[in-house]
Design a protein around this motif. Structure first.
Motif, short mmCIF file in Angstrom:
data_model
loop_
_atom_site.label_atom_id
_atom_site.label_comp_id
_atom_site.label_asym_id
_atom_site.label_seq_id
_atom_site.Cartn_x
_atom_site.Cartn_y
_atom_site.Cartn_z
N LEU A 1 0.66 -0.95 0.04
CA LEU A 1 0.12 -0.10 -0.49
C LEU A 1 0.70 1.24 -0.11
O LEU A 1 1.67 1.39 0.16
CB LEU A 1 -1.23 0.05 0.86
N MET A 2 0.25 2.24 -0.42
CA MET A 2 1.03 3.63 -0.30
C MET A 2 -0.44 4.56 0.74
O MET A 2 -1.47 4.84 0.20
CB MET A 2 1.29 4.53 -2.00
N VAL A 3 0.45 4.80 1.71
CA VAL A 3 0.20 6.64 2.39
C VAL A 3 -0.13 7.33 1.83
O VAL A 3 0.97 8.01 0.87
CB VAL A 3 0.58 6.05 4.08
N LEU B 1 -3.13 5.13 12.24
CA LEU B 1 -3.58 4.00 12.95
C LEU B 1 -4.40 4.14 13.83
O LEU B 1 -5.12 3.53 14.29
CB LEU B 1 -2.64 2.94 13.20
N VAL B 2 -3.64 5.05 14.70
CA VAL B 2 -5.54 5.62 15.73
C VAL B 2 -6.05 6.27 15.56
O VAL B 2 -6.80 5.60 16.66
CB VAL B 2 -3.90 7.04 16.19
N ALA B 3 -6.49 6.68 14.47
CA ALA B 3 -7.78 6.90 14.47
C ALA B 3 -8.13 5.71 13.95
O ALA B 3 -9.62 5.82 14.25
CB ALA B 3 -7.45 7.81 13.22
N VAL C 1 5.60 0.70 10.63
CA VAL C 1 5.72 2.20 10.25
C VAL C 1 6.89 3.38 10.52
O VAL C 1 6.64 3.04 11.96
CB VAL C 1 4.24 2.61 10.39
N ALA C 2 7.20 4.16 9.64
CA ALA C 2 8.34 5.27 9.64
C ALA C 2 7.68 6.35 10.22
O ALA C 2 8.93 7.24 10.72
CB ALA C 2 8.69 5.23 8.52
N ARG C 3 6.33 7.30 9.69
CA ARG C 3 6.22 8.30 10.04
C ARG C 3 4.74 8.69 10.50
O ARG C 3 3.69 7.95 10.32
CB ARG C 3 5.31 8.74 8.22
N ASP C 4 4.65 10.31 11.28
CA ASP C 4 3.97 9.99 12.08
C ASP C 4 2.75 10.20 11.32
O ASP C 4 1.24 10.21 12.19
CB ASP C 4 4.15 11.84 12.79
N TYR C 5 3.00 10.95 10.48
CA TYR C 5 1.03 10.98 9.68
C TYR C 5 0.81 9.36 9.63
O TYR C 5 -0.41 9.19 9.79
CB TYR C 5 1.82 11.27 8.61
N THR C 6 1.06 8.10 9.23
CA THR C 6 0.45 7.15 9.28
C THR C 6 0.14 6.20 10.80
O THR C 6 -0.68 6.21 11.01
CB THR C 6 1.76 6.19 8.76
#
Length: 249
Positions: A208-210, A239-241, A230-235
């Motif tokens: 997948l692509m975020v 996940l939290v959302a 995962v590497a990025r805070d946005y991802t």
């Protein structure tokens, strides 16, 4: 492995708004590839650009090794079909299921229409009893099954799936997702699937692509998403959302 869909530095601009910013990806033949991100991230725009429904201002798209031009011809639609989010809006209200399935066959000059229509209905679990019904006589899940049958009837190799279950009840979502997975295995199809539901993407896709703001954030294996590798805070925030509301102590 053979690449079914290759996108290189794709840019989509509406007036002065840049909806896609130099996005690139390669989807392997027979793979299910996911696109995730918040609303407005550009994931649906990417599918629409491939389908010829969004204005491409720069970059290139190749399908099964063939470079696409600005317009899409019948040869393209015999290889690539799209299933839209809204099963209520994607079917003509004054056409029977039979007419909805017959029309693409007639446009593309297919023979054996009776056999093809019956096969398509059987494949999506509807059968001949639904053939002469109108869309208002169908449930949401049944309408989406008709939309899938319409996409499959030309025997494409690639399906573009734009939130195909988000408008459906949870129990019906599972049925439609299982149907899509079965069809992909049986026909060895390539999927590109958009969803805001990370659980759906983890279940249906290998990679997948975020996306955020029309750009790639990171690319992951589905297993990475499941294990939160995962590497990025946005991802991480996605996940939290996706876990929903949790009441505090």
């Amino acid at each position: 492995m053979t690449v079914a869909l290759s996108i290189d530095k794709l840019r989509v601009v509406y007036d002065e708004f840049v909806a896609l910013k130099d996005v690139s990806l390669a989807v392997r033949q027979g793979e299910s590839f996911g696109l995730v991100g918040e609303s407005g991230s550009g994931k649906s725009t990417l599918l629409r650009a491939v389908a010829g429904l969004a204005p491409v201002s720069a970059g290139s798209i190749d399908v099964n090794g063939q470079r696409l031009g600005k317009t899409r011809d019948k040869a393209f639609y015999s290889q690539v079909q799209m299933v839209f989010q809204d099963p209520y809006g994607s079917l003509h209200p004054r056409q029977t299921v039979d007419r909805l399935l017959l029309e693409p066959l007639a446009i593309h000059g297919f023979g054996d229409t009776e056999k093809r229509i019956q096969r398509a209905l059987d494949e999506v679990g509807l059968g001949s009893s639904f053939r002469f019904r109108y869309s208002h006589q169908l449930s949401g899940g049944q309408r989406q099954r008709v939309a899938i049958a319409r996409a499959l009837i030309l025997e494409p190799s690639i399906l573009l799936l734009d939130e195909p279950t988000s408008a459906l009840d949870a129990s019906v979502q599972a049925e439609v997702l299982n149907l899509l997975e079965q069809v992909r295995r049986d026909r060895k199809l390539t999927f590109v699937m958009v969803s805001h539901d990370l659980g759906v993407i983890t279940h249906m896709c290998e990679r997948l692509m975020v996306m955020q703001g029309g750009e790639e954030v990171e690319r992951l294996e589905a297993g990475d998403l499941a294990t939160r590798n995962v590497a990025r805070d946005y991802t991480r925030n996605l996940l939290v959302a996706s876990e929903g509301f949790v009441r505090g102590a």
